[in-house]
Design an enzyme around this catalytic site. Sequence first.
Site, short mmCIF file in Angstrom:
data_model
loop_
_atom_site.label_atom_id
_atom_site.label_comp_id
_atom_site.label_asym_id
_atom_site.label_seq_id
_atom_site.Cartn_x
_atom_site.Cartn_y
_atom_site.Cartn_z
N ASP A 141 0.33 -9.11 3.66
CA ASP A 141 -1.01 -9.10 4.33
C ASP A 141 -1.76 -9.77 3.49
O ASP A 141 -2.93 -9.06 4.69
CB ASP A 141 -1.51 -7.64 5.31
CG ASP A 141 -0.14 -7.13 6.08
OD1 ASP A 141 1.01 -8.62 7.08
OD2 ASP A 141 0.24 -6.41 6.00
N HIS A 143 9.80 -11.69 11.53
CA HIS A 143 10.26 -12.09 10.11
C HIS A 143 10.17 -13.35 9.74
O HIS A 143 10.66 -13.60 8.37
CB HIS A 143 11.33 -11.39 9.78
CG HIS A 143 11.56 -9.52 10.60
ND1 HIS A 143 10.93 -9.16 11.24
CD2 HIS A 143 10.58 -8.60 9.60
CE1 HIS A 143 11.13 -7.95 11.32
NE2 HIS A 143 10.61 -7.71 10.47
N GLU A 157 -0.63 -9.22 14.55
CA GLU A 157 0.55 -8.16 15.28
C GLU A 157 -0.55 -6.95 15.45
O GLU A 157 -0.66 -5.43 16.68
CB GLU A 157 1.45 -7.82 14.71
CG GLU A 157 1.27 -7.06 13.55
CD GLU A 157 2.72 -6.95 12.87
OE1 GLU A 157 3.48 -7.20 13.22
OE2 GLU A 157 2.21 -6.59 11.23
N ARG A 215 -1.44 -5.92 9.92
CA ARG A 215 -1.04 -4.23 10.78
C ARG A 215 -2.74 -4.07 10.68
O ARG A 215 -3.36 -3.62 12.05
CB ARG A 215 -0.11 -3.77 9.71
CG ARG A 215 -0.45 -2.14 10.41
CD ARG A 215 0.71 -1.38 10.21
NE ARG A 215 1.37 -1.31 9.74
CZ ARG A 215 2.25 -0.72 10.83
NH1 ARG A 215 1.90 -0.18 11.92
NH2 ARG A 215 3.25 -1.11 10.88
N GLN A 231 8.04 -14.98 9.08
CA GLN A 231 6.84 -14.87 8.05
C GLN A 231 7.06 -14.31 6.53
O GLN A 231 6.28 -15.36 5.18
CB GLN A 231 5.44 -14.48 8.13
CG GLN A 231 4.76 -15.16 9.41
CD GLN A 231 4.03 -14.12 10.48
OE1 GLN A 231 2.63 -14.12 10.01
NE2 GLN A 231 5.05 -13.34 11.15
N ARG A 232 8.03 -13.10 6.21
CA ARG A 232 8.55 -12.82 5.50
C ARG A 232 9.75 -13.69 4.62
O ARG A 232 10.11 -13.91 3.47
CB ARG A 232 9.08 -11.58 5.04
CG ARG A 232 8.10 -10.66 5.71
CD ARG A 232 8.81 -8.87 5.94
NE ARG A 232 7.83 -8.04 6.48
CZ ARG A 232 6.59 -8.06 5.68
NH1 ARG A 232 6.32 -8.72 4.63
NH2 ARG A 232 6.52 -6.96 6.02
N GLU A 244 0.69 -1.25 0.31
CA GLU A 244 -0.21 0.06 0.28
C GLU A 244 0.41 0.97 -0.35
O GLU A 244 0.60 2.20 -0.83
CB GLU A 244 -0.93 -0.10 1.16
CG GLU A 244 -0.27 -0.25 2.19
CD GLU A 244 -0.96 0.30 3.88
OE1 GLU A 244 -1.93 0.88 3.50
OE2 GLU A 244 -0.70 -0.41 4.37
N ARG A 257 1.77 -18.78 27.41
CA ARG A 257 3.49 -18.70 26.74
C ARG A 257 2.88 -18.10 25.60
O ARG A 257 2.18 -18.25 24.72
CB ARG A 257 4.50 -19.83 26.05
CG ARG A 257 4.73 -20.14 27.84
CD ARG A 257 5.56 -19.34 28.15
NE ARG A 257 6.31 -20.18 29.47
CZ ARG A 257 6.30 -20.37 30.92
NH1 ARG A 257 5.12 -19.65 31.07
NH2 ARG A 257 6.78 -20.94 31.13
N ARG A 283 -0.74 -25.85 28.59
CA ARG A 283 -0.58 -24.61 28.11
C ARG A 283 -1.41 -23.89 27.71
O ARG A 283 -1.73 -24.31 26.67
CB ARG A 283 1.47 -24.16 28.00
CG ARG A 283 2.41 -24.80 28.67
CD ARG A 283 3.64 -24.52 28.42
NE ARG A 283 4.19 -24.50 29.21
CZ ARG A 283 6.02 -24.46 29.07
NH1 ARG A 283 6.57 -24.59 27.86
NH2 ARG A 283 6.83 -25.21 30.00
#
Length: 343
Positions: A128, A273, A223, A172, A275-276, A103, A267, A163
């Site tokens: 994204d 990063h 995130e 984002r 993922q990139r 974008e 936890r 857990r």
Amino acid sequence: MRIGVLTGGGDCPGLNAVIRAVVRKGIDGYGHAIVGFRDGWRGPLENAYEELTIESTRGILPRGGTILRSSRTNPFKRDDGPGLIAENLRTLNLEGLIAIGGEDTLGAAARLHADHGLPVLGVPKTIDNDLGGTDMTFGFDTAVQIATDAIDRLHTTAESHNRVMIVEVMGRHAGWIALHSGIAGGADVILIPERPFDINEVVRLIRRRHSRGRFFSILVTAEGATPQEGTLEIVAGEKDEFGHERLGGIGQLLEREIGERTGFETRTTVLGHIQRGGTPTAFDRVLATRLGLAAIDAAHEGRWGTMPALKGTKVKLVALEEAVADLRTVPDDEFAAAQAFFG
């Protein structure tokens, strides 16, 4: 013709496939020369470039990242940025420029074309998957697969230790990665930026799961997920040249709150990063190649101010300004499908 190409913003699996397609068809198909600008918009601003050839782009198809490198440089944050770019395009005798980005990169490209008359066209990329002008962006499929693999691995350790495991993924403004990896990985709660969450409801879902005899839970959060106003406090981060805050920390906040409110051991794993990076999936290689071929076709025809986009199963040209006008966010019906499996 001489045509420039750059990759801007966050790196993304499939970028090299686009570059390869532009170079291969541009040279072999049309007899053009291709110039690669380094480090995103910094390249045409500072005249940092290299001539791209078929030989120099051999073997890059399966490679992650971008051989041209990237940056989050905003040309409109520089003194006379558009003028510098125009002058450098003229100096290099370039007919136009192909900008590969998300974008911010494509938003700058749209402004350069609409407000300053520069011959620019775009290619959509972002893990994204949030560009409104295309049904899907390359890089997304790879990121989802990486996140799903991580969730699968965390299932076993979560069950072994009773857990609550929180997986923080990128996203984002749009929660596509969280939604798709969460569904594919069997997450018990998914949090996305489009829908501010109620921490009490999150705790209720986890407690209900434990009451049913399942003593571990997997929570996937984007995130950019945010709590409902007035419930939890999030500290704002530093901003980049495009005005975006540096995100990260929602996983740790959830870990603390869930642990304190439930008493369950909790936890967090932040994929960040990871993922990139790495090898793009076959789907992303094919989609990136198709978009690259369509971009060089459009450049050859002088169709500046456009962007090849995936519409259904077809690649079609759309107006660059329209393509970046709105973000593509998760609709209610798709999130509702995931909610059927919560708790």
